[in-house]
Design an enzyme around this catalytic site. Structure first.
Site, PDB file in Angstrom:
ATOM      1  N   GLY A   1     -24.979  50.892  79.412  1.00 21.17           N
ATOM      2  CA  GLY A   1     -24.157  50.624  78.225  1.00 21.17           C
ATOM      3  C   GLY A   1     -23.979  51.940  77.473  1.00 21.17           C
TER       4      GLY A   1
ATOM      5  N   VAL B   1     -33.181  44.682  86.857  1.00 21.08           N
ATOM      6  CA  VAL B   1     -34.589  45.103  86.754  1.00 21.08           C
ATOM      7  C   VAL B   1     -35.368  43.925  86.187  1.00 21.08           C
ATOM      8  CG1 VAL B   1     -36.196  46.645  85.564  1.00 21.08           C
ATOM      9  CG2 VAL B   1     -34.083  47.543  86.560  1.00 21.08           C
TER      10      VAL B   1
ATOM     11  N   GLU C   1     -13.907  40.260  62.469  1.00 17.55           N
ATOM     12  CA  GLU C   1     -12.816  40.710  63.349  1.00 17.55           C
ATOM     13  C   GLU C   1     -12.284  39.542  64.174  1.00 17.55           C
ATOM     14  OE1 GLU C   1     -13.731  45.436  63.820  1.00 17.55           O
ATOM     15  OE2 GLU C   1     -14.268  44.195  65.511  1.00 17.55           O
TER      16      GLU C   1
HETATM   17  C1  LIG Z   1     -18.914  41.656  70.253  1.00 16.51           C
HETATM   18  C2  LIG Z   1     -19.596  42.930  69.849  1.00 16.51           C
HETATM   19  C3  LIG Z   1     -18.945  43.826  69.000  1.00 16.51           C
HETATM   20  C4  LIG Z   1     -19.554  45.023  68.631  1.00 16.51           C
HETATM   21  N1  LIG Z   1     -18.896  45.903  67.803  1.00 16.51           N
HETATM   22  C5  LIG Z   1     -19.453  47.103  67.518  1.00 16.51           C
HETATM   23  C6  LIG Z   1     -18.745  48.075  66.754  1.00 16.51           C
HETATM   24  O1  LIG Z   1     -17.621  47.850  66.320  1.00 16.51           O
HETATM   25  N2  LIG Z   1     -19.347  49.275  66.508  1.00 16.51           N
HETATM   26  C7  LIG Z   1     -20.597  49.559  66.972  1.00 16.51           C
HETATM   27  O2  LIG Z   1     -21.109  50.672  66.743  1.00 16.51           O
HETATM   28  N3  LIG Z   1     -21.311  48.651  67.681  1.00 16.51           N
HETATM   29  C8  LIG Z   1     -20.762  47.433  67.971  1.00 16.51           C
HETATM   30  N4  LIG Z   1     -21.458  46.511  68.702  1.00 16.51           N
HETATM   31  C9  LIG Z   1     -22.852  46.797  69.082  1.00 16.51           C
HETATM   32  C10 LIG Z   1     -22.910  47.713  70.277  1.00 16.51           C
HETATM   33  O3  LIG Z   1     -22.123  47.206  71.319  1.00 16.51           O
HETATM   34  C11 LIG Z   1     -24.362  47.831  70.706  1.00 16.51           C
HETATM   35  O4  LIG Z   1     -25.130  48.290  69.622  1.00 16.51           O
HETATM   36  C12 LIG Z   1     -24.489  48.813  71.852  1.00 16.51           C
HETATM   37  O5  LIG Z   1     -23.819  48.308  72.976  1.00 16.51           O
HETATM   38  C13 LIG Z   1     -25.967  49.065  72.185  1.00 16.51           C
HETATM   39  O6  LIG Z   1     -26.020  49.990  73.214  1.00 16.51           O
HETATM   40  P1  LIG Z   1     -27.202  49.898  74.270  1.00 16.51           P
HETATM   41  O7  LIG Z   1     -27.033  51.048  75.194  1.00 16.51           O
HETATM   42  O8  LIG Z   1     -28.493  49.723  73.570  1.00 16.51           O
HETATM   43  O9  LIG Z   1     -26.940  48.535  75.042  1.00 16.51           O
HETATM   44  P2  LIG Z   1     -25.634  48.002  75.806  1.00 16.51           P
HETATM   45  O10 LIG Z   1     -24.441  48.810  75.500  1.00 16.51           O
HETATM   46  O11 LIG Z   1     -25.594  46.536  75.511  1.00 16.51           O
HETATM   47  O12 LIG Z   1     -26.006  48.220  77.339  1.00 16.51           O
HETATM   48  C14 LIG Z   1     -27.091  47.573  77.924  1.00 16.51           C
HETATM   49  C15 LIG Z   1     -26.867  47.576  79.414  1.00 16.51           C
HETATM   50  O13 LIG Z   1     -28.073  47.191  80.058  1.00 16.51           O
HETATM   51  C16 LIG Z   1     -27.794  46.321  81.126  1.00 16.51           C
HETATM   52  N5  LIG Z   1     -29.007  45.529  81.359  1.00 16.51           N
HETATM   53  C17 LIG Z   1     -29.687  44.773  80.456  1.00 16.51           C
HETATM   54  N6  LIG Z   1     -30.773  44.240  81.026  1.00 16.51           N
HETATM   55  C18 LIG Z   1     -30.794  44.675  82.303  1.00 16.51           C
HETATM   56  C19 LIG Z   1     -31.681  44.445  83.392  1.00 16.51           C
HETATM   57  N7  LIG Z   1     -32.769  43.713  83.257  1.00 16.51           N
HETATM   58  N8  LIG Z   1     -31.384  45.024  84.594  1.00 16.51           N
HETATM   59  C20 LIG Z   1     -30.259  45.803  84.738  1.00 16.51           C
HETATM   60  N9  LIG Z   1     -29.407  46.033  83.742  1.00 16.51           N
HETATM   61  C21 LIG Z   1     -29.669  45.488  82.529  1.00 16.51           C
HETATM   62  C22 LIG Z   1     -26.592  45.517  80.640  1.00 16.51           C
HETATM   63  O14 LIG Z   1     -25.834  45.009  81.738  1.00 16.51           O
HETATM   64  C23 LIG Z   1     -25.817  46.569  79.851  1.00 16.51           C
HETATM   65  O15 LIG Z   1     -24.830  47.207  80.635  1.00 16.51           O
HETATM   66  C24 LIG Z   1     -20.866  45.305  69.092  1.00 16.51           C
HETATM   67  C25 LIG Z   1     -21.522  44.395  69.949  1.00 16.51           C
HETATM   68  C26 LIG Z   1     -20.887  43.224  70.335  1.00 16.51           C
HETATM   69  C27 LIG Z   1     -21.604  42.270  71.262  1.00 16.51           C
END
Ligand SMILES: Cc1cc2nc3c(=O)[nH]c(=O)nc-3n(C[C@H](O)[C@H](O)[C@H](O)COP(=O)(O)OP(=O)(O)OC[C@H]3O[C@@H](n4cnc5c(N)ncnc54)[C@H](O)[C@@H]3O)c2cc1C
Length: 416
Positions: free
Chosen positions: A15, A81, A172
């Protein structure tokens, strides 16, 4: 140069945090394995556009193998994982085992229903492509059903759409849904009386947009109301059986549609790691983003719990995950060079949320503004942040078309 000699760094999650960490390590002396359960990176902030039939999934997701095609020190594996052994330093993925020297967990979050199982079973959520597409199918199907429903009360229930959660995603979604109805569905269903249609936004506290300044909270409510969204503050939901919402005070609302945006918690895997968790299941990390007692493990993004200087938990935002990724990549390199890792400090880039056509609220460089100027910034920023030139171009064309022709291209009901 034999890459196999380099320390093996596994990044779980592609992500915002995981992808940025991998990119920042492009020239580092490490061999990277990036793992995700999906073969694409998803731009979650635009998921609601899928739900309201504004965009298609391929416009906000991008194949990881394309993104990292040229990164020679990286291998991608699609898989789940399921466990991590921090003592022996390996991860389990779909039954196989992979050892690491460094581990970056960027596994994100999932929807939090706060234990309300009936709401979880019967509501729609916006967390991944599948859930956004089923929300779209359901919304469009409600109009089809309502168009042949002769009973007034049953038709009203079909055309009552409730969004729960007054944060940016709820705001939104409600704003865009109201506009889809007024500008597009009204043309598709000329017999439909718009007075039968209700979009409600419910929020348990006395304000929308929790971390926004007062003037923008008020502007948000005014903008939503101008688009015919009924905003219900101080309204707690206690049950939803798929046909009827029951509120905390016993009031009942008949509806076939509840979109739940009211809570996020850390991804499920965090509960199986045997580590110390804080609010929303997030894993407590050191200021350097390392797991206590395991300096070779970094946890970032929505899955990590760290407080700001003011003692508040860092928000679950893409900007936090990306900034933490930058520091993590730097810290891995510092450790490899025999230097100490640096602590993470969040630099707040501001706040921005759109409320449909020509309307948004923004807080940038300490200034609050709303309306058309904020909306233009929102559009440009989101186009810029999308991955891939093709996606940017297609989304731009799509939005321009919708804007000038009051249309929405993706009104397809597909069977799952
Ligand atoms: C609808 C929505 C709207 C949003 N709008 C905004 C916004 O406007 N601005 C903003 O800053 N933030 C926004 N966010 C929040 C933002 O998307 C998250 O804070 C951000 O994605 C977090 O990043 P991350 O890398 O921690 O996790 P993520 O981007 O969620 O990535 C996590 C990844 O880990 C993978 N994963 C999880 N568990 C496993 C596993 N066990 N094995 C293999 N893969 C796994 C998932 O498939 C995913 O691809 C929004 C979130 C949502 C749901």
């Amino acid at each position: 140069m034999n890459a196999q000699k380099f320390p093996h760094t596994i990044i779980v999650g592609a992500g915002f945090g995981g992808m940025e960490t991998a990119r920042r390590l492009v020239n580092a002396p490490v061999q990277i394995t990036l793992i995700d359960r999906h073969n694409y990176h998803l731009f979650q902030p635009l998921l609601y556009q899928i739900a309201i039939a504004g965009l298609v999934p391929s416009q906000i997701a991008y194949p990881l193998r394309t993104i990292f095609r040229r990164q020679k020190n990286l291998t991608f594996h699609m898989g789940e994982v399921t466990a991590i052994d921090f003592e022996s330093r390996y991860v389990k993925m779909d039954g196989s085992v992979m050892a690491y020297d460094y581990l970056v967990l960027a596994i994100g979050g999932q929807t939090n229903f706060f234990g309300m199982s009936t709401v979880e079973q019967n509501s729609f959520q916006l967390k991944n492509i599948e859930s956004a597409v089923s929300t779209r199918n359901h919304l469009l199907e409600m109009f089809e059903k309502a168009s042949r429903e002769v009973d007034v009360d049953r038709r009203k229930a079909l055309l009552t759409f409730v969004v729960v959660g007054g944060g940016p995603t709820g705001v939104e979604t409600a704003g865009a849904l109201a506009e889809l109805i007024t500008h597009v569905m009204a043309k598709d269903y000329p017999q439909m009386d718009l007075k039968d249609v209700h979009v409600l936004l419910m929020e348990a506290t006395d304000h929308l947009m929790g971390n926004y300044p007062d003037e923008l909270r008020k502007a948000t409510i005014d903008l939503l109301r101008s688009k015919n969204v009924e905003v219900l503050l101080n309204t707690k939901l206690s049950n939803y059986n798929g046909r009827q919402i029951t509120l905390g005070d016993g009031t009942q609302i008949n509806t076939h549609t509840l979109i739940w945006t009211a809570g996020v918690q850390a991804a499920e895997l965090t509960n199986r790691l045997g580590v110390q968790q804080a609010a929303s299941g997030r894993v407590r990390v050191e200021p350097t983003l390392q797991l206590p007692q395991h300096p070779e493990v970094f946890i970032i993004g929505d899955a990590a719990y760290l407080e700001t200087g003011e003692g508040q938990p860092l928000p679950m935002l893409a900007t936090v995950a990306q900034q933490q990724a930058k520091v993590t990549a730097k810290n891995i390199q510092r450790i490899l060079e025999g230097r100490s890792p640096e602590p993470f400090h969040y630099k707040d880039p501001g706040l921005l949320a759109t409320i449909g056509r020509n309307a948004a609220v923004a807080r940038i460089w300490g200034l609050s503004f709303s309306g058309f100027s904020a909306w233009v910034i929102w559009v440009l920023l989101h186009i810029y942040r999308l991955i891939g030139f093709r996606n940017r171009l297609v989304v731009l064309i799509n939005w321009a078309w919708d804007y000038f022709f009051y249309d929405s291209q993706v009104r397809l009901i597909t069977r799952e």
